[in-house]
Design a protein around this motif. Structure first.
Motif, PDB file in Angstrom:
ATOM      1  N   ASP A  16      37.499  39.239 -94.703  1.00  0.00           N
ATOM      2  CA  ASP A  16      36.858  39.318 -93.381  1.00  0.00           C
ATOM      3  C   ASP A  16      37.090  40.672 -92.725  1.00  0.00           C
ATOM      4  O   ASP A  16      36.261  41.143 -91.952  1.00  0.00           O
ATOM      5  CB  ASP A  16      37.327  38.189 -92.470  1.00  0.00           C
ATOM      6  CG  ASP A  16      38.776  38.333 -92.030  1.00  0.00           C
ATOM      7  OD1 ASP A  16      39.642  38.621 -92.880  1.00  0.00           O
ATOM      8  OD2 ASP A  16      39.047  38.161 -90.829  1.00  0.00           O
ATOM      9  N   THR A  17      38.193  41.316 -93.038  1.00  0.00           N
ATOM     10  CA  THR A  17      38.478  42.637 -92.481  1.00  0.00           C
ATOM     11  C   THR A  17      37.811  43.723 -93.316  1.00  0.00           C
ATOM     12  O   THR A  17      37.322  44.714 -92.776  1.00  0.00           O
ATOM     13  CB  THR A  17      39.997  42.864 -92.371  1.00  0.00           C
ATOM     14  OG1 THR A  17      40.563  41.781 -91.611  1.00  0.00           O
ATOM     15  CG2 THR A  17      40.320  44.155 -91.664  1.00  0.00           C
ATOM     16  N   GLN A  18      37.727  43.536 -94.625  1.00  0.00           N
ATOM     17  CA  GLN A  18      36.998  44.487 -95.473  1.00  0.00           C
ATOM     18  C   GLN A  18      35.548  44.582 -95.031  1.00  0.00           C
ATOM     19  O   GLN A  18      34.940  45.654 -95.075  1.00  0.00           O
ATOM     20  CB  GLN A  18      37.043  44.049 -96.938  1.00  0.00           C
ATOM     21  CG  GLN A  18      38.356  44.284 -97.628  1.00  0.00           C
ATOM     22  CD  GLN A  18      38.305  43.830 -99.081  1.00  0.00           C
ATOM     23  OE1 GLN A  18      37.239  43.599 -99.636  1.00  0.00           O
ATOM     24  NE2 GLN A  18      39.463  43.703 -99.689  1.00  0.00           N
ATOM     25  N   ALA A  19      34.993  43.464 -94.582  1.00  0.00           N
ATOM     26  CA  ALA A  19      33.574  43.411 -94.225  1.00  0.00           C
ATOM     27  C   ALA A  19      33.228  44.294 -93.029  1.00  0.00           C
ATOM     28  O   ALA A  19      32.072  44.697 -92.886  1.00  0.00           O
ATOM     29  CB  ALA A  19      33.166  41.968 -93.937  1.00  0.00           C
ATOM     30  N   GLU A  49      44.052  40.141 -84.830  1.00  0.00           N
ATOM     31  CA  GLU A  49      44.514  40.045 -86.226  1.00  0.00           C
ATOM     32  C   GLU A  49      43.856  41.111 -87.100  1.00  0.00           C
ATOM     33  O   GLU A  49      44.525  41.736 -87.916  1.00  0.00           O
ATOM     34  CB  GLU A  49      44.218  38.656 -86.803  1.00  0.00           C
ATOM     35  CG  GLU A  49      45.156  37.584 -86.336  1.00  0.00           C
ATOM     36  CD  GLU A  49      44.829  36.244 -86.985  1.00  0.00           C
ATOM     37  OE1 GLU A  49      43.667  36.006 -87.369  1.00  0.00           O
ATOM     38  OE2 GLU A  49      45.764  35.438 -87.117  1.00  0.00           O
ATOM     39  N   GLN A  50      42.557  41.322 -86.952  1.00  0.00           N
ATOM     40  CA  GLN A  50      41.875  42.350 -87.737  1.00  0.00           C
ATOM     41  C   GLN A  50      42.439  43.730 -87.405  1.00  0.00           C
ATOM     42  O   GLN A  50      42.672  44.531 -88.301  1.00  0.00           O
ATOM     43  CB  GLN A  50      40.374  42.334 -87.480  1.00  0.00           C
ATOM     44  CG  GLN A  50      39.650  41.208 -88.148  1.00  0.00           C
ATOM     45  CD  GLN A  50      38.155  41.250 -87.890  1.00  0.00           C
ATOM     46  OE1 GLN A  50      37.686  41.791 -86.883  1.00  0.00           O
ATOM     47  NE2 GLN A  50      37.392  40.667 -88.812  1.00  0.00           N
ATOM     48  N   LEU A  54      44.250  46.217 -90.070  1.00  0.00           N
ATOM     49  CA  LEU A  54      43.741  47.570 -90.302  1.00  0.00           C
ATOM     50  C   LEU A  54      44.829  48.620 -90.078  1.00  0.00           C
ATOM     51  O   LEU A  54      44.999  49.528 -90.890  1.00  0.00           O
ATOM     52  CB  LEU A  54      42.559  47.857 -89.378  1.00  0.00           C
ATOM     53  CG  LEU A  54      41.250  47.172 -89.733  1.00  0.00           C
ATOM     54  CD1 LEU A  54      40.289  47.211 -88.550  1.00  0.00           C
ATOM     55  CD2 LEU A  54      40.626  47.818 -90.963  1.00  0.00           C
ATOM     56  N   LEU A  55      45.566  48.487 -88.988  1.00  0.00           N
ATOM     57  CA  LEU A  55      46.617  49.458 -88.684  1.00  0.00           C
ATOM     58  C   LEU A  55      47.742  49.408 -89.715  1.00  0.00           C
ATOM     59  O   LEU A  55      48.249  50.447 -90.136  1.00  0.00           O
ATOM     60  CB  LEU A  55      47.170  49.226 -87.281  1.00  0.00           C
ATOM     61  CG  LEU A  55      46.190  49.464 -86.134  1.00  0.00           C
ATOM     62  CD1 LEU A  55      46.847  49.145 -84.799  1.00  0.00           C
ATOM     63  CD2 LEU A  55      45.657  50.873 -86.149  1.00  0.00           C
ATOM     64  N   ALA A  56      48.111  48.203 -90.144  1.00  0.00           N
ATOM     65  CA  ALA A  56      49.164  48.069 -91.154  1.00  0.00           C
ATOM     66  C   ALA A  56      48.720  48.680 -92.485  1.00  0.00           C
ATOM     67  O   ALA A  56      49.484  49.415 -93.128  1.00  0.00           O
ATOM     68  CB  ALA A  56      49.531  46.598 -91.342  1.00  0.00           C
ATOM     69  N   ALA A  57      47.481  48.415 -92.891  1.00  0.00           N
ATOM     70  CA  ALA A  57      46.987  48.956 -94.160  1.00  0.00           C
ATOM     71  C   ALA A  57      46.861  50.476 -94.089  1.00  0.00           C
ATOM     72  O   ALA A  57      47.186  51.176 -95.053  1.00  0.00           O
ATOM     73  CB  ALA A  57      45.641  48.320 -94.520  1.00  0.00           C
ATOM     74  N   ALA A  58      46.407  51.011 -92.957  1.00  0.00           N
ATOM     75  CA  ALA A  58      46.292  52.459 -92.805  1.00  0.00           C
ATOM     76  C   ALA A  58      47.668  53.112 -92.863  1.00  0.00           C
ATOM     77  O   ALA A  58      47.852  54.132 -93.536  1.00  0.00           O
ATOM     78  CB  ALA A  58      45.594  52.805 -91.495  1.00  0.00           C
TER      79      ALA A  58
END
Length: 72
Positions: A16-19, A49-50, A54-58
């Protein structure tokens, strides 16, 4: 952004976040002054949550980020 870096970053996100990820988005239409070049990656998270994901993955992928909004 190198394709490998994008793949690594996006693979750490749930579907859902990749989208919501977009590549090479012009920033000019999104600013008050109508200026700005393309963003390597762009996302408009709809939930906290999204945004957190995103911030954690970045951060994990050493990808710098900037939060737009609230400037004018």
């Amino acid at each position: 952004m190198a394709p490998q870096m994008y793949e690594h970053f996006s693979s750490n996100l749930p579907p859902d976040t990749q989208a919501i990820l977009q590549r090479d988005i012009p920033l000019a239409p999104l600013t008050s002054f109508g200026i700005g070049g393309p963003a390597d990656l762009f996302a408009e998270p709809k939930t906290i949550e999204q945004l957190e994901k995103l911030l954690a993955a970045a951060t994990e992928s050493n990808i710098p980020f900037y939060i737009l909004g609230g400037g004018s």
